[in-house]
Design a protein around this motif. Sequence first.
Motif, mmCIF file in Angstrom:
data_model
loop_
_atom_site.group_PDB
_atom_site.id
_atom_site.type_symbol
_atom_site.label_atom_id
_atom_site.label_comp_id
_atom_site.label_asym_id
_atom_site.label_seq_id
_atom_site.Cartn_x
_atom_site.Cartn_y
_atom_site.Cartn_z
ATOM 1 N N VAL A 109 0.837 -1.195 0.000
ATOM 2 C CA VAL A 109 0.000 0.000 0.000
ATOM 3 C C VAL A 109 0.875 1.250 0.000
ATOM 4 N N ASP A 110 0.586 2.164 -0.914
ATOM 5 C CA ASP A 110 1.350 3.400 -1.054
ATOM 6 C C ASP A 110 0.706 4.497 -0.202
ATOM 7 N N ILE A 111 1.431 4.951 0.830
ATOM 8 C CA ILE A 111 0.960 6.082 1.638
ATOM 9 C C ILE A 111 2.008 7.202 1.629
ATOM 10 N N SER A 112 2.712 7.305 0.506
ATOM 11 C CA SER A 112 3.747 8.331 0.382
ATOM 12 C C SER A 112 3.111 9.718 0.294
ATOM 13 N N GLU A 113 3.892 10.747 0.582
ATOM 14 C CA GLU A 113 3.384 12.114 0.619
ATOM 15 C C GLU A 113 2.972 12.627 -0.754
ATOM 16 N N SER A 114 3.462 12.026 -1.820
ATOM 17 C CA SER A 114 3.089 12.446 -3.172
ATOM 18 C C SER A 114 1.801 11.773 -3.658
ATOM 19 N N ARG A 115 1.260 10.867 -2.849
ATOM 20 C CA ARG A 115 0.126 10.069 -3.308
ATOM 21 C C ARG A 115 -1.092 10.932 -3.634
ATOM 22 N N GLY A 116 -1.384 11.937 -2.802
ATOM 23 C CA GLY A 116 -2.579 12.741 -3.001
ATOM 24 C C GLY A 116 -2.609 13.433 -4.346
ATOM 25 N N GLN A 117 -1.515 14.081 -4.716
ATOM 26 C CA GLN A 117 -1.467 14.772 -6.003
ATOM 27 C C GLN A 117 -1.544 13.775 -7.155
ATOM 28 N N ASN A 118 -0.883 12.639 -7.015
ATOM 29 C CA ASN A 118 -0.932 11.628 -8.067
ATOM 30 C C ASN A 118 -2.358 11.107 -8.267
ATOM 31 N N VAL A 119 -3.067 10.879 -7.173
ATOM 32 C CA VAL A 119 -4.450 10.399 -7.265
ATOM 33 C C VAL A 119 -5.344 11.477 -7.877
ATOM 34 N N TYR A 120 -5.119 12.738 -7.481
ATOM 35 C CA TYR A 120 -5.906 13.836 -8.062
ATOM 36 C C TYR A 120 -5.708 13.889 -9.571
ATOM 37 N N ASN A 121 -4.468 13.836 -10.026
ATOM 38 C CA ASN A 121 -4.197 13.883 -11.466
ATOM 39 C C ASN A 121 -4.858 12.721 -12.189
ATOM 40 N N GLU A 122 -4.798 11.550 -11.584
ATOM 41 C CA GLU A 122 -5.403 10.362 -12.178
ATOM 42 C C GLU A 122 -6.923 10.491 -12.235
ATOM 43 N N ALA A 123 -7.529 10.929 -11.123
ATOM 44 C CA ALA A 123 -8.981 11.055 -11.064
ATOM 45 C C ALA A 123 -9.485 12.152 -11.999
ATOM 46 N N PHE A 124 -8.731 13.256 -12.089
ATOM 47 C CA PHE A 124 -9.127 14.351 -12.977
ATOM 48 C C PHE A 124 -9.069 13.891 -14.432
ATOM 49 N N ALA A 125 -7.997 13.206 -14.808
ATOM 50 C CA ALA A 125 -7.875 12.699 -16.173
ATOM 51 C C ALA A 125 -9.001 11.711 -16.481
ATOM 52 N N HIS A 126 -9.327 10.884 -15.495
ATOM 53 C CA HIS A 126 -10.406 9.912 -15.674
ATOM 54 C C HIS A 126 -11.739 10.625 -15.880
ATOM 55 N N GLN B 276 -12.255 13.448 -17.228
ATOM 56 C CA GLN B 276 -12.305 14.079 -18.541
ATOM 57 C C GLN B 276 -12.577 13.080 -19.657
ATOM 58 N N SER B 277 -12.315 11.808 -19.383
ATOM 59 C CA SER B 277 -12.459 10.785 -20.426
ATOM 60 C C SER B 277 -13.785 10.040 -20.350
ATOM 61 N N VAL B 278 -14.567 10.312 -19.279
ATOM 62 C CA VAL B 278 -15.838 9.614 -19.077
ATOM 63 C C VAL B 278 -16.973 10.587 -19.327
ATOM 64 N N PRO B 279 -18.026 10.179 -20.043
ATOM 65 C CA PRO B 279 -19.175 11.055 -20.243
ATOM 66 C C PRO B 279 -19.714 11.585 -18.934
ATOM 67 N N GLU B 280 -20.188 12.850 -18.907
ATOM 68 C CA GLU B 280 -20.603 13.515 -17.677
ATOM 69 C C GLU B 280 -21.655 12.723 -16.919
ATOM 70 N N ALA B 281 -22.641 12.189 -17.615
ATOM 71 C CA ALA B 281 -23.714 11.458 -16.936
ATOM 72 C C ALA B 281 -23.173 10.232 -16.218
ATOM 73 N N GLU B 282 -22.172 9.579 -16.851
ATOM 74 C CA GLU B 282 -21.585 8.385 -16.225
ATOM 75 C C GLU B 282 -20.800 8.758 -14.986
ATOM 76 N N VAL B 283 -20.065 9.897 -15.048
ATOM 77 C CA VAL B 283 -19.319 10.355 -13.882
ATOM 78 C C VAL B 283 -20.270 10.662 -12.728
ATOM 79 N N GLU B 284 -21.391 11.327 -13.046
ATOM 80 C CA GLU B 284 -22.353 11.673 -11.995
ATOM 81 C C GLU B 284 -22.943 10.417 -11.366
ATOM 82 N N ARG B 285 -23.216 9.386 -12.178
ATOM 83 C CA ARG B 285 -23.732 8.136 -11.614
ATOM 84 C C ARG B 285 -22.701 7.490 -10.705
ATOM 85 N N ALA B 286 -21.445 7.488 -11.134
ATOM 86 C CA ALA B 286 -20.385 6.872 -10.331
ATOM 87 C C ALA B 286 -20.158 7.651 -9.049
ATOM 88 N N ALA B 287 -20.236 8.991 -9.151
ATOM 89 C CA ALA B 287 -19.993 9.818 -7.957
ATOM 90 C C ALA B 287 -21.163 9.810 -7.011
#
Length: 226
Positions: free
Chosen positions: A195-212, A214-225
Amino acid sequence: MAEQVRAIRTRQAILAAAAKVFEERGYQAATISEILASAGVTKGALYFHFQSKEDLAFGVLNAQNQNLVIPDRAIKVQGVVDIVMLHTYRLQTDPMVRAGVRLTMDQLAQGLDRSGPFRTWAMPVREGLERAKSQGELLPQIDPTETADVIVGTYAGIQSMSQALTDYEDLVSRVTALLRHLMPSIVQSSVLTSVDISESRGQNVYNEAFAHSQSVPEAEVERAAG
Protein backbone atom coordinates in the motif's frame (compact mmCIF):
# COMPACT_ATOMS: atom_id res chain seq x y z
CA MET A 1 -28.19 29.53 -23.88
CA ALA A 2 -26.17 32.69 -23.16
CA GLU A 3 -28.47 33.49 -20.22
CA GLN A 4 -27.96 30.00 -18.83
CA VAL A 5 -24.18 30.38 -19.06
CA ARG A 6 -24.36 33.77 -17.31
CA ALA A 7 -26.54 32.27 -14.57
CA ILE A 8 -24.05 29.44 -14.02
CA ARG A 9 -21.15 31.89 -13.85
CA THR A 10 -23.03 34.14 -11.44
CA ARG A 11 -23.80 31.19 -9.18
CA GLN A 12 -20.16 30.10 -9.25
CA ALA A 13 -19.01 33.64 -8.42
CA ILE A 14 -21.40 33.80 -5.47
CA LEU A 15 -20.25 30.41 -4.16
CA ALA A 16 -16.58 31.37 -4.52
CA ALA A 17 -17.22 34.62 -2.62
CA ALA A 18 -19.20 32.81 0.06
CA ALA A 19 -16.42 30.24 0.44
CA LYS A 20 -13.87 33.02 0.92
CA VAL A 21 -15.95 34.83 3.54
CA PHE A 22 -16.96 31.68 5.39
CA GLU A 23 -13.36 30.48 5.57
CA GLU A 24 -12.08 33.83 6.82
CA ARG A 25 -14.92 34.75 9.17
CA GLY A 26 -16.74 31.55 10.09
CA TYR A 27 -20.44 30.96 9.59
CA GLN A 28 -21.79 33.05 12.46
CA ALA A 29 -19.75 36.19 11.75
CA ALA A 30 -20.15 36.10 7.95
CA THR A 31 -22.78 38.42 6.49
CA ILE A 32 -24.69 38.50 3.23
CA SER A 33 -23.37 42.04 2.68
CA GLU A 34 -19.75 40.82 2.81
CA ILE A 35 -20.52 38.02 0.38
CA LEU A 36 -22.29 40.44 -2.00
CA ALA A 37 -19.33 42.82 -1.92
CA SER A 38 -16.85 39.99 -2.57
CA ALA A 39 -18.94 38.49 -5.40
CA GLY A 40 -19.69 41.83 -7.04
CA VAL A 41 -23.33 40.91 -7.71
CA THR A 42 -26.65 42.45 -6.77
CA LYS A 43 -28.77 41.29 -3.88
CA GLY A 44 -31.41 40.18 -6.37
CA ALA A 45 -28.90 38.00 -8.23
CA LEU A 46 -27.80 36.37 -4.99
CA TYR A 47 -31.32 35.66 -3.80
CA PHE A 48 -32.23 34.26 -7.21
CA HIS A 49 -29.76 31.42 -6.52
CA PHE A 50 -29.69 31.23 -2.72
CA GLN A 51 -32.50 32.03 -0.31
CA SER A 52 -30.47 32.59 2.87
CA LYS A 53 -27.02 32.44 4.47
CA GLU A 54 -27.78 28.84 5.48
CA ASP A 55 -28.63 28.02 1.86
CA LEU A 56 -25.31 29.57 0.82
CA ALA A 57 -23.45 27.47 3.38
CA PHE A 58 -25.07 24.28 2.07
CA GLY A 59 -24.12 25.39 -1.45
CA VAL A 60 -20.47 25.64 -0.39
CA LEU A 61 -20.64 22.29 1.40
CA ASN A 62 -22.07 20.63 -1.71
CA ALA A 63 -19.72 22.40 -4.14
CA GLN A 64 -16.66 20.83 -2.51
CA ASN A 65 -17.76 17.42 -3.79
CA GLN A 66 -16.25 17.48 -7.27
CA ASN A 67 -17.15 14.60 -9.55
CA LEU A 68 -13.73 13.01 -9.09
CA VAL A 69 -13.89 9.24 -9.16
CA ILE A 70 -10.92 7.21 -7.98
CA PRO A 71 -10.46 4.22 -10.32
CA ASP A 72 -10.95 0.83 -8.72
CA ARG A 73 -7.86 -0.67 -7.08
CA ALA A 74 -6.87 -4.32 -7.01
CA ILE A 75 -5.91 -3.79 -3.36
CA LYS A 76 -9.04 -2.29 -1.81
CA VAL A 77 -7.20 -0.77 1.16
CA GLN A 78 -5.29 1.35 -1.35
CA GLY A 79 -8.61 2.81 -2.43
CA VAL A 80 -9.36 3.81 1.17
CA VAL A 81 -5.93 5.43 1.51
CA ASP A 82 -6.49 7.23 -1.79
CA ILE A 83 -9.77 8.74 -0.55
CA VAL A 84 -7.90 10.19 2.41
CA MET A 85 -4.93 11.41 0.39
CA LEU A 86 -7.09 12.93 -2.36
CA HIS A 87 -9.07 14.91 0.21
CA THR A 88 -5.80 16.02 1.79
CA TYR A 89 -4.47 17.34 -1.52
CA ARG A 90 -7.72 19.16 -2.28
CA LEU A 91 -7.84 20.64 1.21
CA GLN A 92 -4.44 22.23 0.56
CA THR A 93 -5.24 23.43 -2.96
CA ASP A 94 -8.99 24.09 -3.29
CA PRO A 95 -10.55 27.10 -1.48
CA MET A 96 -14.01 25.56 -1.77
CA VAL A 97 -12.89 22.45 0.09
CA ARG A 98 -11.19 24.52 2.80
CA ALA A 99 -14.34 26.58 3.26
CA GLY A 100 -16.46 23.43 3.43
CA VAL A 101 -14.21 21.97 6.11
CA ARG A 102 -14.26 25.26 8.05
CA LEU A 103 -18.06 25.18 8.03
CA THR A 104 -18.18 21.52 9.00
CA MET A 105 -15.86 22.06 11.97
CA ASP A 106 -17.44 25.36 13.06
CA GLN A 107 -19.07 24.60 16.42
CA LEU A 108 -20.37 28.18 16.60
CA ALA A 109 -22.45 27.73 13.44
CA GLN A 110 -25.85 27.90 15.10
CA GLY A 111 -28.71 26.56 13.02
CA LEU A 112 -26.44 24.92 10.43
CA ASP A 113 -26.65 21.14 10.13
CA ARG A 114 -22.98 20.08 10.00
CA SER A 115 -23.62 16.33 10.07
CA GLY A 116 -23.86 15.81 6.30
CA PRO A 117 -20.17 16.11 5.40
CA PHE A 118 -19.16 13.63 8.11
CA ARG A 119 -21.60 11.09 6.68
CA THR A 120 -20.44 11.90 3.15
CA TRP A 121 -16.79 11.26 4.10
CA ALA A 122 -17.55 8.13 6.12
CA MET A 123 -19.65 6.37 3.48
CA PRO A 124 -16.98 5.71 0.80
CA VAL A 125 -14.41 4.87 3.49
CA ARG A 126 -16.80 2.30 4.97
CA GLU A 127 -17.61 0.86 1.55
CA GLY A 128 -13.91 0.60 0.74
CA LEU A 129 -13.23 -1.16 4.03
CA GLU A 130 -16.11 -3.56 3.38
CA ARG A 131 -14.59 -4.49 0.00
CA ALA A 132 -11.19 -4.86 1.64
CA LYS A 133 -12.66 -7.13 4.30
CA SER A 134 -14.35 -9.31 1.67
CA GLN A 135 -10.92 -9.79 0.04
CA GLY A 136 -9.30 -10.74 3.34
CA GLU A 137 -7.16 -7.59 3.52
CA LEU A 138 -8.27 -6.54 7.01
CA LEU A 139 -7.50 -8.02 10.40
CA PRO A 140 -10.32 -10.35 11.53
CA GLN A 141 -11.65 -8.13 14.33
CA ILE A 142 -12.13 -5.02 12.15
CA ASP A 143 -15.66 -3.68 11.81
CA PRO A 144 -15.78 -1.46 8.67
CA THR A 145 -18.46 0.90 10.02
CA GLU A 146 -16.68 1.51 13.32
CA THR A 147 -13.30 1.85 11.63
CA ALA A 148 -14.63 4.31 9.04
CA ASP A 149 -15.88 6.54 11.85
CA VAL A 150 -12.49 6.31 13.58
CA ILE A 151 -10.65 7.29 10.39
CA VAL A 152 -12.97 10.24 9.67
CA GLY A 153 -12.89 11.42 13.28
CA THR A 154 -9.13 11.24 13.67
CA TYR A 155 -8.63 12.90 10.29
CA ALA A 156 -10.89 15.77 11.38
CA GLY A 157 -8.70 16.29 14.42
CA ILE A 158 -5.44 16.10 12.44
CA GLN A 159 -6.59 18.59 9.82
CA SER A 160 -7.83 20.97 12.52
CA MET A 161 -4.46 20.78 14.26
CA SER A 162 -2.61 21.40 11.00
CA GLN A 163 -4.83 24.39 10.18
CA ALA A 164 -4.23 25.95 13.60
CA LEU A 165 -0.46 25.40 13.63
CA THR A 166 0.64 25.93 10.03
CA ASP A 167 -2.44 26.85 7.94
CA TYR A 168 -2.29 23.37 6.37
CA GLU A 169 1.35 23.61 5.26
CA ASP A 170 2.22 20.42 7.15
CA LEU A 171 -1.07 18.63 6.46
CA VAL A 172 0.37 15.98 4.14
CA SER A 173 3.10 14.94 6.57
CA ARG A 174 0.59 14.82 9.45
CA VAL A 175 -1.89 12.72 7.45
CA THR A 176 0.75 10.26 6.28
CA ALA A 177 1.89 9.93 9.90
CA LEU A 178 -1.73 9.25 10.87
CA LEU A 179 -2.00 6.51 8.24
CA ARG A 180 1.31 4.95 9.33
CA HIS A 181 -0.10 4.68 12.84
CA LEU A 182 -3.62 3.52 11.92
CA MET A 183 -3.07 1.10 9.06
CA PRO A 184 -1.08 -1.58 10.98
CA SER A 185 -3.98 -1.89 13.43
CA ILE A 186 -6.45 -2.39 10.58
CA VAL A 187 -4.70 -4.13 7.68
CA GLN A 188 -3.03 -7.51 7.31
CA SER A 189 0.75 -6.99 7.36
CA SER A 190 1.14 -8.97 4.13
CA VAL A 191 -1.16 -6.46 2.39
CA LEU A 192 0.23 -3.36 4.04
CA THR A 193 3.63 -3.73 2.36
CA SER A 194 1.96 -3.11 -1.02
CA VAL A 195 0.00 0.00 0.00
CA ASP A 196 1.35 3.40 -1.05
CA ILE A 197 0.96 6.08 1.64
CA SER A 198 3.75 8.33 0.38
CA GLU A 199 3.38 12.11 0.62
CA SER A 200 3.09 12.45 -3.17
CA ARG A 201 0.13 10.07 -3.31
CA GLY A 202 -2.58 12.74 -3.00
CA GLN A 203 -1.47 14.77 -6.00
CA ASN A 204 -0.93 11.63 -8.07
CA VAL A 205 -4.45 10.40 -7.26
CA TYR A 206 -5.91 13.84 -8.06
CA ASN A 207 -4.20 13.88 -11.47
CA GLU A 208 -5.40 10.36 -12.18
CA ALA A 209 -8.98 11.06 -11.06
CA PHE A 210 -9.13 14.35 -12.98
CA ALA A 211 -7.88 12.70 -16.17
CA HIS A 212 -10.41 9.91 -15.67
CA SER A 213 -13.24 12.43 -15.23
CA GLN A 214 -12.31 14.08 -18.54
CA SER A 215 -12.46 10.79 -20.43
CA VAL A 216 -15.84 9.61 -19.08
CA PRO A 217 -19.17 11.05 -20.24
CA GLU A 218 -20.60 13.52 -17.68
CA ALA A 219 -23.71 11.46 -16.94
CA GLU A 220 -21.59 8.39 -16.23
CA VAL A 221 -19.32 10.36 -13.88
CA GLU A 222 -22.35 11.67 -11.99
CA ARG A 223 -23.73 8.14 -11.61
CA ALA A 224 -20.38 6.87 -10.33
CA ALA A 225 -19.99 9.82 -7.96
CA GLY A 226 -23.55 9.65 -6.66
